[in-house]
Motif scaffolding. Sequence first.
Motif, PDB file in Angstrom:
ATOM      1  N   GLY A 225       0.833  -1.195   0.000  1.00 53.47           N
ATOM      2  CA  GLY A 225       0.000   0.000   0.000  1.00 53.47           C
ATOM      3  C   GLY A 225       0.862   1.237   0.000  1.00 53.47           C
ATOM      4  N   LEU A 226       0.228   2.351  -0.088  1.00 56.52           N
ATOM      5  CA  LEU A 226       0.910   3.627  -0.137  1.00 56.52           C
ATOM      6  C   LEU A 226       0.858   4.269   1.247  1.00 56.52           C
ATOM      7  CD1 LEU A 226       2.214   5.085  -2.539  1.00 56.52           C
ATOM      8  CD2 LEU A 226       0.113   6.376  -2.802  1.00 56.52           C
ATOM      9  N   THR A 227       2.007   4.700   1.756  1.00 60.86           N
ATOM     10  CA  THR A 227       2.029   5.404   3.029  1.00 60.86           C
ATOM     11  C   THR A 227       1.428   6.788   2.861  1.00 60.86           C
ATOM     12  OG1 THR A 227       4.239   6.278   2.608  1.00 60.86           O
ATOM     13  CG2 THR A 227       4.097   4.188   3.813  1.00 60.86           C
ATOM     14  N   GLU A 228       1.174   7.452   3.963  1.00 64.46           N
ATOM     15  CA  GLU A 228       0.572   8.779   3.932  1.00 64.46           C
ATOM     16  C   GLU A 228       1.392   9.755   3.094  1.00 64.46           C
ATOM     17  OE1 GLU A 228      -0.597  12.295   7.102  1.00 64.46           O
ATOM     18  OE2 GLU A 228      -0.155  10.295   7.852  1.00 64.46           O
ATOM     19  N   ASP A 229       2.711   9.619   3.133  1.00 66.91           N
ATOM     20  CA  ASP A 229       3.574  10.528   2.373  1.00 66.91           C
ATOM     21  C   ASP A 229       4.113   9.886   1.095  1.00 66.91           C
ATOM     22  OD1 ASP A 229       5.212   8.760   3.784  1.00 66.91           O
ATOM     23  OD2 ASP A 229       6.790  10.229   4.074  1.00 66.91           O
ATOM     24  N   GLY A 230       3.576   8.729   0.716  1.00 67.14           N
ATOM     25  CA  GLY A 230       4.036   8.038  -0.483  1.00 67.14           C
ATOM     26  C   GLY A 230       3.621   8.757  -1.758  1.00 67.14           C
ATOM     27  N   LYS A 231       4.349   8.503  -2.813  1.00 64.61           N
ATOM     28  CA  LYS A 231       4.073   9.116  -4.112  1.00 64.61           C
ATOM     29  C   LYS A 231       4.206   8.058  -5.194  1.00 64.61           C
ATOM     30  CE  LYS A 231       5.818  13.564  -2.624  1.00 64.61           C
ATOM     31  NZ  LYS A 231       6.820  14.608  -2.812  1.00 64.61           N
ATOM     32  N   VAL A 232       3.469   8.267  -6.279  1.00 70.85           N
ATOM     33  CA  VAL A 232       3.523   7.368  -7.423  1.00 70.85           C
ATOM     34  C   VAL A 232       3.956   8.185  -8.630  1.00 70.85           C
ATOM     35  CG1 VAL A 232       2.187   5.847  -8.936  1.00 70.85           C
ATOM     36  CG2 VAL A 232       1.699   5.912  -6.480  1.00 70.85           C
ATOM     37  N   PHE A 233       4.909   7.628  -9.388  1.00 71.69           N
ATOM     38  CA  PHE A 233       5.409   8.300 -10.578  1.00 71.69           C
ATOM     39  C   PHE A 233       5.255   7.398 -11.788  1.00 71.69           C
ATOM     40  CE2 PHE A 233       7.588  10.304  -7.097  1.00 71.69           C
ATOM     41  CZ  PHE A 233       7.603  11.642  -7.450  1.00 71.69           C
ATOM     42  N   ALA A 234       4.933   7.999 -12.913  1.00 69.04           N
ATOM     43  CA  ALA A 234       4.887   7.309 -14.202  1.00 69.04           C
ATOM     44  C   ALA A 234       5.537   8.235 -15.218  1.00 69.04           C
ATOM     45  CB  ALA A 234       3.459   6.993 -14.606  1.00 69.04           C
ATOM     46  N   ASP A 235       6.509   7.706 -15.904  1.00 71.72           N
ATOM     47  CA  ASP A 235       7.231   8.495 -16.897  1.00 71.72           C
ATOM     48  C   ASP A 235       7.749   9.806 -16.320  1.00 71.72           C
ATOM     49  OD1 ASP A 235       6.720   6.530 -18.833  1.00 71.72           O
ATOM     50  OD2 ASP A 235       4.776   7.431 -19.277  1.00 71.72           O
ATOM     51  N   GLY A 236       8.196   9.772 -15.059  1.00 69.85           N
ATOM     52  CA  GLY A 236       8.792  10.938 -14.425  1.00 69.85           C
ATOM     53  C   GLY A 236       7.808  11.943 -13.866  1.00 69.85           C
TER      54      GLY A 236
END
Length: 195
Positions: A166-177
């Motif tokens: 899962g994603l943490t509260e401060d997590g981020k997801v990137f696609a193609d930068g």
Amino acid sequence: MKSLLCLICAVLILTGCNSVQNVGDTQSIPTVESAKVNAMPSSSPVEGLEAIQQTINEHWKEIGRRQSIALQSSGAGKDSIEIVIRSFGDFERILSKADIGAFKKSLFELAGKEFPLELSVLECCTGKPNVTGKITDVDTEENRILVINEKEKNGDSDDPVADWVGLTEDGKVFADGLEISSIFDSSLIGKEVKA
């Protein structure tokens, strides 16, 4: 979409980061180092440490937010309190000696005294991903994905390694930068991912 999931590696931090920092140094090392602090005498060390641990747990969010530190785990051992932390917010930021010193000072002030402390600091995104494989299920209620790695076996069994991520509260997801918003939906099933 495949590149989206391949770039999640620096983002999904549920399983923690994969490098540990010596609390007395700013360089990454592959094993846990700890900082021991001389304990003040108490009538019963275990009871004293358990009480301190309870106090830390009750005030954790306040300390963590103030210092931009996320608690990964903590517990009162026989002779010390063991805490694992990482940077919060900018999870790629390496905690400095000053950051760690200020954090320890806050803990000691909260407890009203110094206590034996084993502190480990995790650093993010500096090595091999903790989880790799194919997404086989999406849990939209818990906002997590099931990643199965058919190339690795779970212990001595023939079962593949499987992890809910899962994603943490401060997590981020990137696609193609580029950073993107929420991605946990059934369209992810079958995609390759690194976390």
